[in-house]
Design an enzyme around this catalytic site. Structure first.
Site, PDB file in Angstrom:
ATOM      1  N   SER A  38     -27.432  33.795  15.806  1.00 28.68           N
ATOM      2  CA  SER A  38     -27.232  32.343  15.711  1.00 28.68           C
ATOM      3  C   SER A  38     -27.665  31.882  14.324  1.00 28.68           C
ATOM      4  CB  SER A  38     -28.094  31.625  16.765  1.00 28.68           C
ATOM      5  OG  SER A  38     -28.117  30.231  16.521  1.00 28.68           O
ATOM      6  N   TYR A  91     -36.117  30.201  20.599  1.00 27.57           N
ATOM      7  CA  TYR A  91     -34.778  30.811  20.576  1.00 27.57           C
ATOM      8  C   TYR A  91     -34.445  31.278  19.158  1.00 27.57           C
ATOM      9  CZ  TYR A  91     -29.594  30.683  20.578  1.00 27.57           C
ATOM     10  OH  TYR A  91     -28.261  30.964  20.430  1.00 27.57           O
TER      11      TYR A  91
HETATM   12  N1  NAP Z   1     -22.446  28.239  21.950  1.00 28.46           N
HETATM   13  C1  NAP Z   1     -23.101  28.133  20.811  1.00 28.46           C
HETATM   14  O1  NAP Z   1     -23.120  27.070  20.144  1.00 28.46           O
HETATM   15  C2  NAP Z   1     -23.842  29.328  20.260  1.00 28.46           C
HETATM   16  C3  NAP Z   1     -24.310  29.235  18.942  1.00 28.46           C
HETATM   17  C4  NAP Z   1     -24.990  30.323  18.405  1.00 28.46           C
HETATM   18  C5  NAP Z   1     -25.171  31.461  19.168  1.00 28.46           C
HETATM   19  N2  NAP Z   1     -24.718  31.511  20.453  1.00 28.46           N
HETATM   20  C6  NAP Z   1     -24.955  32.746  21.215  1.00 28.46           C
HETATM   21  O2  NAP Z   1     -23.723  33.198  21.742  1.00 28.46           O
HETATM   22  C7  NAP Z   1     -23.970  33.947  22.924  1.00 28.46           C
HETATM   23  C8  NAP Z   1     -23.046  33.483  24.030  1.00 28.46           C
HETATM   24  O3  NAP Z   1     -23.280  32.107  24.270  1.00 28.46           O
HETATM   25  P1  NAP Z   1     -22.197  31.140  24.935  1.00 28.46           P
HETATM   26  O4  NAP Z   1     -22.290  29.871  24.197  1.00 28.46           O
HETATM   27  O5  NAP Z   1     -20.892  31.833  25.069  1.00 28.46           O
HETATM   28  O6  NAP Z   1     -22.862  30.938  26.383  1.00 28.46           O
HETATM   29  P2  NAP Z   1     -22.203  30.554  27.800  1.00 28.46           P
HETATM   30  O7  NAP Z   1     -20.874  29.931  27.645  1.00 28.46           O
HETATM   31  O8  NAP Z   1     -23.269  29.824  28.525  1.00 28.46           O
HETATM   32  O9  NAP Z   1     -21.974  31.983  28.470  1.00 28.46           O
HETATM   33  C9  NAP Z   1     -23.075  32.793  28.751  1.00 28.46           C
HETATM   34  C10 NAP Z   1     -22.602  34.033  29.488  1.00 28.46           C
HETATM   35  O10 NAP Z   1     -23.714  34.928  29.616  1.00 28.46           O
HETATM   36  C11 NAP Z   1     -23.926  35.231  30.999  1.00 28.46           C
HETATM   37  N3  NAP Z   1     -25.363  35.458  31.159  1.00 28.46           N
HETATM   38  C12 NAP Z   1     -26.379  34.585  30.967  1.00 28.46           C
HETATM   39  N4  NAP Z   1     -27.561  35.192  31.182  1.00 28.46           N
HETATM   40  C13 NAP Z   1     -27.282  36.475  31.532  1.00 28.46           C
HETATM   41  C14 NAP Z   1     -28.075  37.602  31.885  1.00 28.46           C
HETATM   42  N5  NAP Z   1     -29.415  37.534  31.949  1.00 28.46           N
HETATM   43  N6  NAP Z   1     -27.445  38.776  32.178  1.00 28.46           N
HETATM   44  C15 NAP Z   1     -26.094  38.860  32.132  1.00 28.46           C
HETATM   45  N7  NAP Z   1     -25.294  37.832  31.802  1.00 28.46           N
HETATM   46  C16 NAP Z   1     -25.887  36.659  31.506  1.00 28.46           C
HETATM   47  C17 NAP Z   1     -23.342  34.026  31.745  1.00 28.46           C
HETATM   48  O11 NAP Z   1     -22.949  34.310  33.074  1.00 28.46           O
HETATM   49  P3  NAP Z   1     -24.004  34.236  34.325  1.00 28.46           P
HETATM   50  O12 NAP Z   1     -24.641  32.889  34.243  1.00 28.46           O
HETATM   51  O13 NAP Z   1     -23.183  34.453  35.539  1.00 28.46           O
HETATM   52  O14 NAP Z   1     -24.979  35.349  34.105  1.00 28.46           O
HETATM   53  C18 NAP Z   1     -22.112  33.755  30.889  1.00 28.46           C
HETATM   54  O15 NAP Z   1     -21.090  34.669  31.185  1.00 28.46           O
HETATM   55  C19 NAP Z   1     -25.469  33.804  23.210  1.00 28.46           C
HETATM   56  O16 NAP Z   1     -26.155  34.912  22.710  1.00 28.46           O
HETATM   57  C20 NAP Z   1     -25.858  32.572  22.411  1.00 28.46           C
HETATM   58  O17 NAP Z   1     -27.224  32.606  22.040  1.00 28.46           O
HETATM   59  C21 NAP Z   1     -24.062  30.464  21.015  1.00 28.46           C
END
Ligand code: NAP
Length: 255
Positions: free
Chosen positions: A147, A160
């Site tokens: 991130s 985080y």
């Molecule tokens: N969105 C942003 O702005 C952003 C920015 C920078 C970095 N990121 C990073 O990008 C990555 C993905 O984020 P996202 O925004 O795509 O999140 P998201 O839309 O909330 O999706 C998260 C996914 O991870 C799964 N998950 C959560 N905890 C888990 C666990 N303990 N074991 C297995 N699966 C798990 C969730 O499904 P379940 O709930 O069913 O487990 C879901 O499929 C993360 O590492 C986040 O830190 C995101």
């Protein structure tokens, strides 16, 4: 135009029932890779696997409900992926959690430990499993989703951010230790429109994107295209890198 540059390869993507992980799964499938996806909730994960399978062409997609933070689950998922597809060439550590906001000085340490356990230790755990089961002998390509909060302090999502900084350094250390046959890179996204980040643009997308030179928030597909590049042979002389995919946000110097 899509090239099938990942045909014959197998990718394991964690946390991929929605958001960035799902988009990476779709992009790798489009490029011909077989894909295994994980998430905790079996229902939504299965639905995503069905949806992805409709566009999978010759490649296969399989879903393994599991918790990234659990050692036995990680072992089982890697074994099951190999069992299903016969190789494990690509690992995407995409799962990330952020249960602690605000002041570090009175942060709940159990919650902080959990952040580090899932965002950092579990990513290393998956690397260890993938290395032992396949990549140590056959090589591979690994991508950690970090991130921009791991590159600059935010004052808000501090625990985080510290965990993502650790993931970035882990990426660099692993690149040293696993080269030349395994490349290890990271992506540092800015705010991407997913469930995870909804609170960050609840007051309006235009307002949230005002500080971005490209004047919009990211989409999961923005991250997925960069991910596919880093995982493919087009990036064969890139390792230990953290690619900012942030609409130019950090080029402005701040968050
Ligand atoms: N969105 C942003 O702005 C952003 C920015 C920078 C970095 N990121 C990073 O990008 C990555 C993905 O984020 P996202 O925004 O795509 O999140 P998201 O839309 O909330 O999706 C998260 C996914 O991870 C799964 N998950 C959560 N905890 C888990 C666990 N303990 N074991 C297995 N699966 C798990 C969730 O499904 P379940 O709930 O069913 O487990 C879901 O499929 C993360 O590492 C986040 O830190 C995101």
């Amino acid at each position: 135009m899509t090239t099938l540059d990942l045909a014959g390869r197998t990718a394991l993507i964690t946390g991929a029932s929605r958001g960035i992980g799902k988009a990476i799964a779709a992009e790798l499938l489009r490029r011909g890779a077989n894909v295994a996806i994980t998430a905790r909730k079996p229902g939504p994960l299965e639905e995503t696997a069905h949806e992805l399978a409709e566009h999978a062409g010759q490649a296969g997609v399989v879903a393994f409900p599991s918790n990234t933070g659990d050692l036995e689950s990680r072992h089982g998922v890697v074994a099951a992926t190999l069992d299903r597809f016969g190789s494990l060439d690509i690992l995407v550590n995409n799962t990330g959690i952020n249960p602690v906001y605000g002041s570090l000085i009175d942060a709940d340490l159990a919650a902080v430990s959990k952040i580090f356990d899932v965002n950092v230790v579990a990513a290393l755990g998956f690397v260890q499993e993938a290395h032992a089961a396949w990549m140590g002998e056959h090589g591979g390509s690994i991508l950690n989703i970090a991130s921009v909060a791991g590159l600059r302090s935010t004052g808000v999502i501090s625990a985080y951010g510290a965990s993502k900084a650790a993931l970035i350094r882990l990426t660099e250390e692993l690149a040293w230790q696993l080269g030349p046959s395994i490349r290890v890179n990271a992506i540092a996204p800015g705010v991407v429109k997913t469930q995870f980040a909804e609170a960050l643009y609840a007051a309006g997308e235009d307002k949230a994107a005002a500080g971005y030179p490209l004047k919009r928030l990211g989409t999961p597909e923005d991250i997925a295209r960069a991910a596919a590049f880093l995982l493919s042979d087009d990036a064969s002389w890139i390792t230990g890198e953290t690619l900012r995919v942030d609409g130019g946000l950090l080029a402005t110097g701040g968050l």
